[in-house]
Design an enzyme around this catalytic site. Structure first.
Site, PDB file in Angstrom:
ATOM      1  N   ARG A  94      -7.476 113.127  84.213  1.00 18.98           N
ATOM      2  CA  ARG A  94      -7.403 113.949  83.003  1.00 18.98           C
ATOM      3  C   ARG A  94      -8.245 113.252  81.937  1.00 18.98           C
ATOM      4  O   ARG A  94      -8.385 112.029  81.939  1.00 18.98           O
ATOM      5  CB  ARG A  94      -5.967 114.085  82.519  1.00 18.98           C
ATOM      6  N   LYS A 122       0.784 111.977  82.689  1.00 19.20           N
ATOM      7  CA  LYS A 122       1.829 112.738  82.013  1.00 19.20           C
ATOM      8  C   LYS A 122       3.189 112.115  82.293  1.00 19.20           C
ATOM      9  O   LYS A 122       3.433 111.593  83.374  1.00 19.20           O
ATOM     10  CB  LYS A 122       1.810 114.200  82.491  1.00 19.20           C
ATOM     11  N   HIS A 157     -11.908 119.012  82.238  1.00 16.62           N
ATOM     12  CA  HIS A 157     -10.931 119.490  83.221  1.00 16.62           C
ATOM     13  C   HIS A 157     -11.605 120.230  84.371  1.00 16.62           C
ATOM     14  O   HIS A 157     -11.056 120.308  85.473  1.00 16.62           O
ATOM     15  CB  HIS A 157      -9.886 120.382  82.552  1.00 16.62           C
ATOM     16  N   ARG A 200     -12.174 117.780  87.010  1.00 12.96           N
ATOM     17  CA  ARG A 200     -10.898 117.510  87.704  1.00 12.96           C
ATOM     18  C   ARG A 200     -10.612 118.621  88.715  1.00 12.96           C
ATOM     19  O   ARG A 200     -10.187 118.355  89.845  1.00 12.96           O
ATOM     20  CB  ARG A 200      -9.779 117.389  86.673  1.00 12.96           C
ATOM     21  N   HIS A 225       0.300 115.207  90.029  1.00 14.40           N
ATOM     22  CA  HIS A 225       1.141 116.377  89.810  1.00 14.40           C
ATOM     23  C   HIS A 225       2.583 116.057  90.188  1.00 14.40           C
ATOM     24  O   HIS A 225       2.849 115.539  91.276  1.00 14.40           O
ATOM     25  CB  HIS A 225       0.660 117.561  90.665  1.00 14.40           C
ATOM     26  N   TYR A 252      -4.898 125.223  94.338  1.00 11.18           N
ATOM     27  CA  TYR A 252      -6.218 124.937  94.887  1.00 11.18           C
ATOM     28  C   TYR A 252      -6.374 125.437  96.317  1.00 11.18           C
ATOM     29  O   TYR A 252      -7.483 125.563  96.807  1.00 11.18           O
ATOM     30  CB  TYR A 252      -6.502 123.432  94.822  1.00 11.18           C
TER      31      TYR A 252
END
Length: 310
Positions: free
Chosen positions: A159, A183, A253, A256, A279, A288
């Site tokens: 990120r 995150k 992004h 990414r 994630h 994806y």
């Protein structure tokens, strides 16, 4: 009845909840988002004459949410986030014995279909990353930095906030690894590819040119010797895409997304891609899998008994 007093009586539990989250090392960005969301409904309650969070029931919550969706004042995704913030607040209020219900727990809105992420063809990425350096000295220095940034974004699926905060000690050149804080303040270690390592090695002498005696140990610096911020990275990518003649809007992004899509297309290892992206849920990574219909068709043709060619 004093509006200031109403807001204050609603505000005190919110401040206590935010302080409790802070002790759990919730990021400042997340805390600010929670505060923005809760302030909206706090004002609504005060304007409705409520002085206690226990007065928010499903009917009042519906009266608050419906106009936001009906007038497009907030996107559905923003309303979902607001409800998530409210659920978290009420879980805490419940644990403190301040309320006996959670009006947001069973409240839901129809989720809009999730957009597929846009990706660039690998040929376009190669054209971007293999573009010749500018002839002008300062532009050439910035190119070395920006190429290292783009190579690392694409090589490791970071990120932009993670890349912006990488320090010298986080990058292991010999081991080909970088440690990032993602995150939820979760740390992960991801591989750095050969091309990215070469680009970073090419950038480091330029970094020494930009660094000041009091510069912190950020891996990427701007021309003033400060940390290269997220907005500066965005502008740098736009500039380099324009210079390379890339017809697609380039943002951090997107690289990414390209990392995830191209890696999944080659490896078909969804769980590994989930770990590399950081994630929390594999459902986020599964988006994806919708990007490579050709591969799915080939797998189906080869595997399904009624699809195999005689």
């Amino acid at each position: 009845m004093s509006g200031a007093k109403e807001v204050s009586s609603l505000e005190a539990p919110v401040e206590a909840w935010l302080r409790a989250l802070q002790t759990r090392q919730v990021s400042a960005h997340t805390l600010a988002a929670y505060r923005r969301d809760i302030v909206k409904i706090q004002r609504f309650l005060a304007e409705s004459g409520c002085t206690d969070w226990a007065e928010l029931d499903r009917d009042r919550l519906t009266r608050f949410i419906s106009p936001l969706l009906g007038t497009n004042a907030l996107l559905p995704a923003s309303v979902q986030r607001l409800l998530s913030s409210l659920r978290s607040l009420y879980d805490w209020l419940n644990a403190q014995g301040l309320v006996s219900h959670n009006p947001a727990r069973t409240f839901s809105i129809k989720r809009p279909p999730r957009e597929l992420p846009h990706v660039m063809e690998s040929d376009l990425i190669n054209a971007l990353l293999d573009a010749p350096a500018p002839e002008e000295t300062e532009a050439a220095r910035r190119w070395k930095r920006d190429r290292a940034v783009m190579e690392l974004l694409y090589s490791s699926g970071l990120r932009v906030s993670e890349l912006s905060h990488v320090r010298f000690e986080d990058y292991d050149a010999s081991g080909g690894l970088v440690t990032v804080l993602g995150k939820g303040r979760k740390t992960r270690v991801v591989p750095v590819g050969r091309k990215a390592r070469e680009a970073i090695a090419d950038w480091l002498p330029v970094r020494a040119h930009y660094a000041r005696p009091d510069s912190e140990r950020w891996l990427f610096l701007n021309t003033r010797g400060d940390r290269l911020g997220e907005r500066s990275i965005q502008r740098a990518l736009e500039e380099q895409a324009l210079r390379a003649g890339i017809p697609q809007h380039l943002h951090p992004h997107l690289l990414r997304h390209c990392f995830a899509s191209h890696l999944l297309e080659s490896s078909q290892d969804l769980r590994a891609v989930q770990e590399l992206l950081g994630h929390a849920s594999i459902s986020t990574t599964q988006i994806y899998t919708h990007l490579d219909f050709g591969h799915l068709s080939r797998v189906y043709d080869q595997a399904h008994p009624r699809a195999r060619k005689q």
